[in-house]
Design a protein around this motif. Structure first.
Motif, PDB file in Angstrom:
ATOM      1  N   PHE A 171       0.848  -1.194   0.000  1.00 52.83           N
ATOM      2  CA  PHE A 171       0.000   0.000   0.000  1.00 52.83           C
ATOM      3  C   PHE A 171       0.886   1.247   0.000  1.00 52.83           C
ATOM      4  CE2 PHE A 171      -2.442   3.325   2.222  1.00 52.83           C
ATOM      5  CZ  PHE A 171      -3.553   3.390   1.393  1.00 52.83           C
ATOM      6  N   ASP A 172       0.969   1.905  -1.141  1.00 53.72           N
ATOM      7  CA  ASP A 172       1.800   3.109  -1.272  1.00 53.72           C
ATOM      8  C   ASP A 172       1.215   4.014  -2.365  1.00 53.72           C
ATOM      9  OD1 ASP A 172       3.918   4.906  -0.968  1.00 53.72           O
ATOM     10  OD2 ASP A 172       5.168   3.849  -2.426  1.00 53.72           O
ATOM     11  N   PRO A 173      -0.001   4.552  -2.128  1.00 52.84           N
ATOM     12  CA  PRO A 173      -0.685   5.331  -3.171  1.00 52.84           C
ATOM     13  C   PRO A 173       0.057   6.600  -3.585  1.00 52.84           C
ATOM     14  CG  PRO A 173      -1.790   5.581  -1.051  1.00 52.84           C
ATOM     15  CD  PRO A 173      -0.793   4.483  -0.888  1.00 52.84           C
ATOM     16  N   LEU A 174       0.897   7.138  -2.710  1.00 56.63           N
ATOM     17  CA  LEU A 174       1.616   8.369  -3.023  1.00 56.63           C
ATOM     18  C   LEU A 174       3.031   8.112  -3.555  1.00 56.63           C
ATOM     19  CD1 LEU A 174       0.593  10.584   0.039  1.00 56.63           C
ATOM     20  CD2 LEU A 174      -0.446  10.484  -2.242  1.00 56.63           C
ATOM     21  N   GLY A 175       3.404   6.843  -3.656  1.00 51.58           N
ATOM     22  CA  GLY A 175       4.722   6.505  -4.176  1.00 51.58           C
ATOM     23  C   GLY A 175       5.870   6.999  -3.314  1.00 51.58           C
ATOM     24  N   LEU A 176       5.713   6.923  -2.003  1.00 52.66           N
ATOM     25  CA  LEU A 176       6.727   7.428  -1.083  1.00 52.66           C
ATOM     26  C   LEU A 176       7.792   6.388  -0.720  1.00 52.66           C
ATOM     27  CD1 LEU A 176       4.399   9.373   1.394  1.00 52.66           C
ATOM     28  CD2 LEU A 176       5.680  10.274  -0.566  1.00 52.66           C
ATOM     29  N   LYS A 177       7.554   5.143  -1.063  1.00 49.72           N
ATOM     30  CA  LYS A 177       8.488   4.083  -0.683  1.00 49.72           C
ATOM     31  C   LYS A 177       9.819   4.242  -1.411  1.00 49.72           C
ATOM     32  CE  LYS A 177       9.100  -0.936  -0.969  1.00 49.72           C
ATOM     33  NZ  LYS A 177       8.477  -2.216  -1.389  1.00 49.72           N
ATOM     34  N   PRO A 178      10.932   4.362  -0.677  1.00 48.53           N
ATOM     35  CA  PRO A 178      12.250   4.512  -1.318  1.00 48.53           C
ATOM     36  C   PRO A 178      12.671   3.236  -2.036  1.00 48.53           C
ATOM     37  CG  PRO A 178      12.297   5.177   1.002  1.00 48.53           C
ATOM     38  CD  PRO A 178      11.028   4.449   0.789  1.00 48.53           C
ATOM     39  N   GLU A 179      13.385   3.388  -3.121  1.00 55.03           N
ATOM     40  CA  GLU A 179      13.916   2.229  -3.845  1.00 55.03           C
ATOM     41  C   GLU A 179      15.284   1.831  -3.318  1.00 55.03           C
ATOM     42  OE1 GLU A 179      13.874   2.955  -8.007  1.00 55.03           O
ATOM     43  OE2 GLU A 179      11.692   3.221  -8.132  1.00 55.03           O
ATOM     44  N   ASP A 180      16.002   2.777  -2.739  1.00 51.84           N
ATOM     45  CA  ASP A 180      17.316   2.479  -2.182  1.00 51.84           C
ATOM     46  C   ASP A 180      17.165   1.711  -0.872  1.00 51.84           C
ATOM     47  OD1 ASP A 180      20.340   3.073  -2.086  1.00 51.84           O
ATOM     48  OD2 ASP A 180      19.643   3.755  -0.127  1.00 51.84           O
ATOM     49  N   PRO A 181      17.851   0.568  -0.719  1.00 55.04           N
ATOM     50  CA  PRO A 181      17.710  -0.256   0.494  1.00 55.04           C
ATOM     51  C   PRO A 181      18.027   0.497   1.784  1.00 55.04           C
ATOM     52  CG  PRO A 181      18.817  -1.504  -1.222  1.00 55.04           C
ATOM     53  CD  PRO A 181      18.703  -0.093  -1.718  1.00 55.04           C
ATOM     54  N   GLU A 182      19.076   1.341   1.774  1.00 56.16           N
ATOM     55  CA  GLU A 182      19.442   2.073   2.984  1.00 56.16           C
ATOM     56  C   GLU A 182      18.371   3.099   3.351  1.00 56.16           C
ATOM     57  OE1 GLU A 182      23.318   3.735   2.780  1.00 56.16           O
ATOM     58  OE2 GLU A 182      24.339   1.804   2.500  1.00 56.16           O
ATOM     59  N   GLU A 183      17.830   3.754   2.352  1.00 52.74           N
ATOM     60  CA  GLU A 183      16.768   4.725   2.613  1.00 52.74           C
ATOM     61  C   GLU A 183      15.510   4.028   3.122  1.00 52.74           C
ATOM     62  OE1 GLU A 183      15.992   7.169  -0.758  1.00 52.74           O
ATOM     63  OE2 GLU A 183      18.042   7.956  -0.883  1.00 52.74           O
ATOM     64  N   ALA A 185      15.419   1.206   4.815  1.00 53.54           N
ATOM     65  CA  ALA A 185      15.678   0.779   6.191  1.00 53.54           C
ATOM     66  C   ALA A 185      15.535   1.958   7.156  1.00 53.54           C
ATOM     67  CB  ALA A 185      17.077   0.175   6.297  1.00 53.54           C
ATOM     68  N   ALA A 186      15.991   3.146   6.728  1.00 53.37           N
ATOM     69  CA  ALA A 186      15.878   4.328   7.576  1.00 53.37           C
ATOM     70  C   ALA A 186      14.418   4.723   7.781  1.00 53.37           C
ATOM     71  CB  ALA A 186      16.656   5.490   6.959  1.00 53.37           C
ATOM     72  N   ILE A 187      13.636   4.653   6.696  1.00 56.95           N
ATOM     73  CA  ILE A 187      12.212   4.987   6.788  1.00 56.95           C
ATOM     74  C   ILE A 187      11.487   3.996   7.699  1.00 56.95           C
ATOM     75  CG2 ILE A 187      10.058   4.938   5.480  1.00 56.95           C
ATOM     76  CD1 ILE A 187      11.488   7.526   5.148  1.00 56.95           C
ATOM     77  N   GLN A 188      11.828   2.724   7.576  1.00 53.19           N
ATOM     78  CA  GLN A 188      11.134   1.747   8.405  1.00 53.19           C
ATOM     79  C   GLN A 188      11.519   1.887   9.875  1.00 53.19           C
ATOM     80  OE1 GLN A 188      11.754  -2.469   8.417  1.00 53.19           O
ATOM     81  NE2 GLN A 188       9.567  -2.856   8.427  1.00 53.19           N
ATOM     82  N   THR A 189      12.777   2.252  10.125  1.00 48.29           N
ATOM     83  CA  THR A 189      13.186   2.487  11.506  1.00 48.29           C
ATOM     84  C   THR A 189      12.373   3.620  12.115  1.00 48.29           C
ATOM     85  OG1 THR A 189      15.439   1.677  11.145  1.00 48.29           O
ATOM     86  CG2 THR A 189      15.106   3.171  12.995  1.00 48.29           C
ATOM     87  N   LYS A 190      12.167   4.677  11.350  1.00 48.72           N
ATOM     88  CA  LYS A 190      11.355   5.802  11.837  1.00 48.72           C
ATOM     89  C   LYS A 190       9.921   5.350  12.099  1.00 48.72           C
ATOM     90  CE  LYS A 190      14.051   9.285   9.334  1.00 48.72           C
ATOM     91  NZ  LYS A 190      14.034  10.302   8.241  1.00 48.72           N
ATOM     92  N   GLU A 191       9.380   4.537  11.189  1.00 52.22           N
ATOM     93  CA  GLU A 191       8.015   4.061  11.372  1.00 52.22           C
ATOM     94  C   GLU A 191       7.902   3.191  12.624  1.00 52.22           C
ATOM     95  OE1 GLU A 191       4.511   1.746   8.851  1.00 52.22           O
ATOM     96  OE2 GLU A 191       6.604   1.162   8.532  1.00 52.22           O
ATOM     97  N   LEU A 192       8.863   2.312  12.814  1.00 52.83           N
ATOM     98  CA  LEU A 192       8.840   1.427  13.978  1.00 52.83           C
ATOM     99  C   LEU A 192       8.964   2.210  15.276  1.00 52.83           C
ATOM    100  CD1 LEU A 192      11.088  -1.424  12.566  1.00 52.83           C
ATOM    101  CD2 LEU A 192       8.707  -1.694  13.309  1.00 52.83           C
ATOM    102  N   GLN A 193       9.871   3.183  15.313  1.00 50.89           N
ATOM    103  CA  GLN A 193      10.064   3.964  16.530  1.00 50.89           C
ATOM    104  C   GLN A 193       8.821   4.779  16.866  1.00 50.89           C
ATOM    105  OE1 GLN A 193      12.484   3.709  18.600  1.00 50.89           O
ATOM    106  NE2 GLN A 193      14.039   2.612  17.452  1.00 50.89           N
ATOM    107  N   ASN A 194       8.219   5.393  15.850  1.00 54.36           N
ATOM    108  CA  ASN A 194       6.992   6.150  16.091  1.00 54.36           C
ATOM    109  C   ASN A 194       5.837   5.227  16.476  1.00 54.36           C
ATOM    110  OD1 ASN A 194       7.196   9.224  15.377  1.00 54.36           O
ATOM    111  ND2 ASN A 194       8.441   8.205  13.843  1.00 54.36           N
ATOM    112  N   GLY A 195       5.808   4.042  15.872  1.00 56.89           N
ATOM    113  CA  GLY A 195       4.770   3.083  16.216  1.00 56.89           C
ATOM    114  C   GLY A 195       4.902   2.583  17.643  1.00 56.89           C
TER     115      GLY A 195
END
Length: 236
Positions: A171-183, A185-195
């Motif tokens: 689910f990514d209607p706005l196309g915000l998901k990074p294609e670079d693996p490091e980016e 991982a950084a985005i998911q870390t932020k999501e996990l910490q906020n969650g």
């Protein structure tokens, strides 16, 4: 709080039962957003750790945990975190002093603590719960098809697919998901910490309203208590 309780229902718990571990093939690893499972790393190298806490696991639950089980745990954590973030926002915006109700009209009146909003809706529009059940079932059915293995052959309860990255339901209607693996991982870390923060925050707000029945900002002394229990169709 319709938003809060509806969103709180949208994420069902993923199982924590252990399942057989296994090494992913190169092709499968390439489909896991650049993540390469590494048994020598904390949580098989999944993102989510930040300084100064780092690899926080005082109970040692991640030690010697099979890959399949670790993926199940991360799936559960990610989904619950997303639900909690929506629930925390929903509780705050539907109560005093904001009083914004996206799913029903409050007619400029204070309808009380968010934990009872769904009860009020059910009292006036009982068919809404039927719609809600269908909606939740549809979302969970889609997640099951996307990430869970078919119950055939060597199968364990709630086993995830080998090529499924925990939490990536597409689910990514706005196309915000990074294609670079490091980016990514950084985005998911932020999501996990906020969650994680949201899970603690939502639990605290719900507990407070259960204890004294006051809205969050009213309890903090930041909003006026305008709630009249006699103005709603349920008993407080």
């Amino acid at each position: 709080m319709k938003l809060a309780l509806v969103s709180a229902l949208l994420g069902s718990a993923a199982a924590f039962a252990p399942a057989p571990s296994g090494r992913a093939s190169t092709a499968v690893r390439d489909s896991l957003n650049g993540w390469v499972p590494d048994e020598s790393k904390f949580a098989w190298g999944l993102p989510g750790s930040l300084p100064p806490v780092g690899d926080f696991d005082p109970a040692g639950l991640a030690k010697d945990t099979p890959l399949s089980t670790m993926k199940q745990w991360r799936e559960a954590e990610t989904q619950h975190g997303r639900v909690a973030m929506l629930a925390a926002i929903g509780m705050l915006v539907t109560e005093e002093p904001i009083e914004y109700h996206p799913l029903f009209e409050a007619y400029e009146k204070d309808i009380g603590p968010a934990i009872r909003h769904l009860d009020e809706v059910d009292a006036t529009s009982p068919f809404f719960l039927t719609f809600l059940t269908i909606l939740i079932g549809s979302l969970e059915w889609n997640r099951a098809l996307r990430g869970f293995a078919k119950p055939e052959g060597e199968f364990s309860f709630q086993q995830l697919k080998e090529d499924y990255y925990p939490g990536d339901i597409g689910f990514d209607p706005l196309g915000l998901k990074p294609e670079d693996p490091e980016e990514y991982a950084a985005i998911q870390t932020k999501e996990l910490q906020n969650g994680r923060l949201a899970m603690l925050g939502a639990a605290g707000m719900i507990a407070q309203e259960l204890v004294n029945g006051e809205e969050i900002f009213v309890n903090l002394g930041l909003a006026q208590d305008r709630f009249d229990p006699s103005s709603v169709p349920i008993q407080f």
